[in-house]
Design a protein around this motif. Structure first.
Motif, PDB file in Angstrom:
ATOM      1  N   VAL A  33       0.827  -1.281   0.039  1.00 41.42           N
ATOM      2  CA  VAL A  33      -0.036  -0.228  -0.041  1.00 41.42           C
ATOM      3  C   VAL A  33       0.760   1.418  -0.071  1.00 41.42           C
ATOM      4  N   MET A  34       0.542   2.386  -0.785  1.00 37.89           N
ATOM      5  CA  MET A  34       1.330   3.561  -0.922  1.00 37.89           C
ATOM      6  C   MET A  34       0.199   4.440  -0.229  1.00 37.89           C
ATOM      7  N   ALA A  35       0.802   5.446   0.523  1.00 39.15           N
ATOM      8  CA  ALA A  35       0.098   6.595   1.310  1.00 39.15           C
ATOM      9  C   ALA A  35       0.904   7.817   1.176  1.00 39.15           C
ATOM     10  N   TRP A  36       0.068   8.645   1.387  1.00 36.03           N
ATOM     11  CA  TRP A  36       0.421  10.238   1.300  1.00 36.03           C
ATOM     12  C   TRP A  36       0.360  10.621   3.022  1.00 36.03           C
ATOM     13  N   VAL A  98       5.414   3.509   2.120  1.00 33.84           N
ATOM     14  CA  VAL A  98       4.796   2.343   1.641  1.00 33.84           C
ATOM     15  C   VAL A  98       4.821   1.524   2.919  1.00 33.84           C
ATOM     16  N   GLY A  99       3.795   0.886   2.825  1.00 38.81           N
ATOM     17  CA  GLY A  99       3.607  -0.358   3.986  1.00 38.81           C
ATOM     18  C   GLY A  99       2.446  -1.215   3.939  1.00 38.81           C
ATOM     19  N   ASP A 110       8.705   2.412   5.090  1.00 38.49           N
ATOM     20  CA  ASP A 110       9.693   3.103   4.438  1.00 38.49           C
ATOM     21  C   ASP A 110       9.080   4.550   3.971  1.00 38.49           C
ATOM     22  N   TRP A 111       9.789   5.663   3.996  1.00 39.42           N
ATOM     23  CA  TRP A 111       9.380   7.030   4.018  1.00 39.42           C
ATOM     24  C   TRP A 111      10.207   7.851   3.185  1.00 39.42           C
TER      25      TRP A 111
END
Length: 121
Positions: A33-36, A98-99, A110-111
């Motif tokens: 999953v990608m996130a902002w 990412v997580g 990861d950031w």
């Protein structure tokens, strides 16, 4: 470990638009999953939007629904955040991550380094 690099931040007037990009260093990007997230001065980091592996499932914080759109291009290892109708309260450092998913920053390993978004009134 995935390395992430954000770009696209800047200064914009209220009502304007910006598009953030986040490029990942390797293809394992497609399995997570990608996130902002964003963090304003003196405030906790908060989720803005997330997008699932397939790109079909998305989540938005109530504060950005209808104004922001998250998308991902697996072939380019890149995730985007289109931000429209920006408000001064959107001013923050924006991070991609990412997580495993969810709205907690603890679920992301990861950031990126962050990109500043400033919205003037």
């Amino acid at each position: 470990q995935v390395q992430l690099a954000e770009s696209g931040g800047g200064l914009v007037q209220a009502g304007g638009s910006l598009r953030l990009s986040c490029a990942a260093s390797r293809r394992t990007f497609s399995g997570y999953v990608m996130a902002w997230f964003r963090q304003a001065p003196g405030k906790e980091r908060e989720v803005v939007a997330t997008i699932a592996r397939s790109g079909g499932n998305t989540y938005y914080a109530d504060s950005v629904k209808g104004r922001f759109t998250i998308s991902r291009d697996v072939a380019k290892n890149t995730v985007y955040l289109q931000m429209n109708s920006l408000k001064p309260e959107d001013t923050a450092v924006y991070y991609c991550a990412v997580g495993l998913g969810g709205s907690s920053s603890r679920e992301y390993n990861d950031w990126g380094q962050g990109t500043q978004v400033t919205v003037s009134s």
